[in-house]
Design a protein around this motif. Structure first.
Motif, PDB file in Angstrom:
ATOM      1  N   LEU A  34      -1.656   6.510  -0.464  1.00  0.00           N
ATOM      2  CA  LEU A  34      -1.278   7.915  -0.457  1.00  0.00           C
ATOM      3  C   LEU A  34      -1.947   8.681   0.682  1.00  0.00           C
ATOM      4  CD1 LEU A  34       0.134  10.342  -1.754  1.00  0.00           C
ATOM      5  CD2 LEU A  34      -1.824  10.568  -3.297  1.00  0.00           C
ATOM      6  N   ARG A  35      -3.215   8.377   0.944  1.00  0.00           N
ATOM      7  CA  ARG A  35      -3.938   9.118   1.982  1.00  0.00           C
ATOM      8  C   ARG A  35      -3.330   8.899   3.360  1.00  0.00           C
ATOM      9  NH1 ARG A  35      -7.287   5.996   4.961  1.00  0.00           N
ATOM     10  NH2 ARG A  35      -7.696   3.872   4.255  1.00  0.00           N
ATOM     11  N   ASP A  57      -0.114  10.944   3.421  1.00  0.00           N
ATOM     12  CA  ASP A  57      -0.424  12.366   3.545  1.00  0.00           C
ATOM     13  C   ASP A  57      -0.838  12.729   4.969  1.00  0.00           C
ATOM     14  OD1 ASP A  57       0.165  12.922   0.938  1.00  0.00           O
ATOM     15  OD2 ASP A  57      -1.906  12.873   0.221  1.00  0.00           O
ATOM     16  N   LEU A  58      -1.606  11.851   5.609  1.00  0.00           N
ATOM     17  CA  LEU A  58      -2.059  12.112   6.976  1.00  0.00           C
ATOM     18  C   LEU A  58      -0.877  12.168   7.930  1.00  0.00           C
ATOM     19  CD1 LEU A  58      -4.330  12.400   9.074  1.00  0.00           C
ATOM     20  CD2 LEU A  58      -4.385   9.900   9.222  1.00  0.00           C
ATOM     21  N   ILE A  59      -0.001  11.169   7.848  1.00  0.00           N
ATOM     22  CA  ILE A  59       1.165  11.144   8.735  1.00  0.00           C
ATOM     23  C   ILE A  59       2.092  12.320   8.436  1.00  0.00           C
ATOM     24  CG2 ILE A  59       3.184   9.812   9.476  1.00  0.00           C
ATOM     25  CD1 ILE A  59       1.659   7.280   8.703  1.00  0.00           C
ATOM     26  N   LYS A  60       2.285  12.597   7.143  1.00  0.00           N
ATOM     27  CA  LYS A  60       3.171  13.699   6.738  1.00  0.00           C
ATOM     28  C   LYS A  60       2.670  15.023   7.285  1.00  0.00           C
ATOM     29  CE  LYS A  60       3.138  14.853   2.393  1.00  0.00           C
ATOM     30  NZ  LYS A  60       3.385  14.819   0.932  1.00  0.00           N
ATOM     31  N   GLY A  70       6.386   4.410  -1.549  1.00  0.00           N
ATOM     32  CA  GLY A  70       5.128   3.715  -1.729  1.00  0.00           C
ATOM     33  C   GLY A  70       5.238   2.208  -1.687  1.00  0.00           C
ATOM     34  N   THR A  71       6.473   1.685  -1.683  1.00  0.00           N
ATOM     35  CA  THR A  71       6.691   0.241  -1.629  1.00  0.00           C
ATOM     36  C   THR A  71       7.888  -0.065  -0.739  1.00  0.00           C
ATOM     37  OG1 THR A  71       8.264   0.124  -3.482  1.00  0.00           O
ATOM     38  CG2 THR A  71       5.904   0.086  -4.023  1.00  0.00           C
ATOM     39  N   ASP A  82       4.461   0.413   6.701  1.00  0.00           N
ATOM     40  CA  ASP A  82       3.250  -0.397   6.603  1.00  0.00           C
ATOM     41  C   ASP A  82       3.634  -1.854   6.339  1.00  0.00           C
ATOM     42  OD1 ASP A  82       0.500  -0.951   6.433  1.00  0.00           O
ATOM     43  OD2 ASP A  82       0.568  -0.847   4.256  1.00  0.00           O
ATOM     44  N   VAL A  83       2.776  -2.786   6.719  1.00  0.00           N
ATOM     45  CA  VAL A  83       3.066  -4.204   6.516  1.00  0.00           C
ATOM     46  C   VAL A  83       2.699  -4.648   5.103  1.00  0.00           C
ATOM     47  CG1 VAL A  83       2.482  -6.553   7.189  1.00  0.00           C
ATOM     48  CG2 VAL A  83       2.836  -4.830   8.938  1.00  0.00           C
TER      49      VAL A  83
END
Length: 223
Positions: free
Chosen positions: A11-12, A15-18, A32-33, A52-53
Motif C-alpha cells: 500500500l505504501r 500511495d507514494l506513486i499515486k 493490489g494483485t 510490481d513483479v
C-alpha cells in the motif's frame, strides 16, 4: 486526462506513486494483485500501467503476459531485483520499461511522460500549485498562504521550502539541501539549515509538523 493503473501489493508504494501521479495531473486506479490488475484491464482502458513483479496470486511477469493477449497498453515494471536476467525476462514478457526499487518518484513520472509522449498520448502539464488542507504553495507566483493568509519568507526561505515541498516524502540530508539551495560554494555549516528550518516551522504555524526532523540525516516534508 491520462489514466494510470498502479499495481503493487504494498500500500505504501501505491500511495507514494499515486501522490506524485495525481500531483502531475493523472487519473489513478489501483490494484493490489496481478489478478485484480488483469480484471481491471479487461473492463477499463488505461494509458499506462505501473506493475510490481513480486505479488500474490499472479506475479507481474505473468500478469503482463496475460494483458498482452488483448492489450498493447504501455507497462513499466517495478522490481527490487535489477539483475540482467530479470530485466531481460521483463522485456520478453512485454514490458516497455523496467525500474528498480528503491526508485525516485520524480524519475518515474518522467519515464511515464516519455513513454506516453512516444505513443502520441497527451501528458498533463505539471501543476504549479500544491495544497494540503489550508496550506497552499504557488510555485509560479512564489506565494505561500496558511489558512487563507499570505505569509512572507526571505528569498532563501522560499527556495528551501519549495525544494522541500517539491521533494515531499523524500528524506533530504543537510548536505543535499545545502548543495541544492545554497550551492556548492556555500561557506556556512549545518546550523544554517537548522536555523532556516526553525524559521519555516514558525511561519507555517499549524502546519509546522509537515517538516519532520530525521535524526542523523536531515529533514523531510510530509502531508
Amino acid at each position: 486526462m491520462s489514466r494510470i493503473l498502479i499495481v503493487d501489493d504494498e500500500l505504501r508504494v501505491r500511495d507514494l506513486i499515486k501522490k506524485y501521479a495525481k500531483f502531475e495531473g493523472y487519473e489513478v486506479s489501483e490494484a493490489g494483485t496481478g489478478l485484480q490488475a488483469l480484471e481491471l484491464c479487461k473492463n477499463h482502458e488505461f494509458d499506462i500501467i505501473i506493475m510490481d513483479v513480486m505479488m500474490p496470486e499472479l506475479d507481474g511477469f505473468s500478469a503482463c503476459k496475460e494483458i498482452r493477449k488483448f492489450s498493447n497498453v504501455p507497462i513499466i515494471m517495478l522490481s527490487a531485483r535489477g539483475e540482467e536476467y530479470d530485466r531481460v525476462h521483463g522485456f520478453e514478457s512485454g514490458v516497455d520499461d523496467y525500474v528498480v526499487k528503491p526508485f525516485s518518484p520524480k524519475e518515474l513520472m518522467m519515464r511515464i511522460g516519455a513513454i506516453l509522449k512516444r505513443g502520441g498520448i497527451s501528458v498533463p502539464e505539471a501543476k504549479a500549485v500544491y495544497q494540503y488542507k489550508g496550506l497552499v504553495v504557488d510555485f509560479t507566483g512564489r506565494l505561500v498562504t496558511v489558512d487563507g493568509k499570505r505569509v512572507d519568507m526571505s528569498p532563501r526561505e522560499y527556495e528551501l521550502f519549495f525544494f522541500l515541498v517539491k521533494n515531499r516524502g523524500i528524506a533530504l540530508s543537510r548536505e543535499k539541501l545545502i548543495n541544492e539551495v545554497w550551492g556548492y560554494d556555500f561557506l556556512g555549516d549545518d546550523r544554517t539549515i537548522d536555523t532556516h528550518i526553525k524559521q519555516l516551522r514558525k511561519i507555517l504555524g499549524p502546519y509546522s509538523s509537515c517538516i519532520s526532523t530525521l535524526r542523523g540525516v536531515g529533514y523531510r516534508f510530509d502531508d
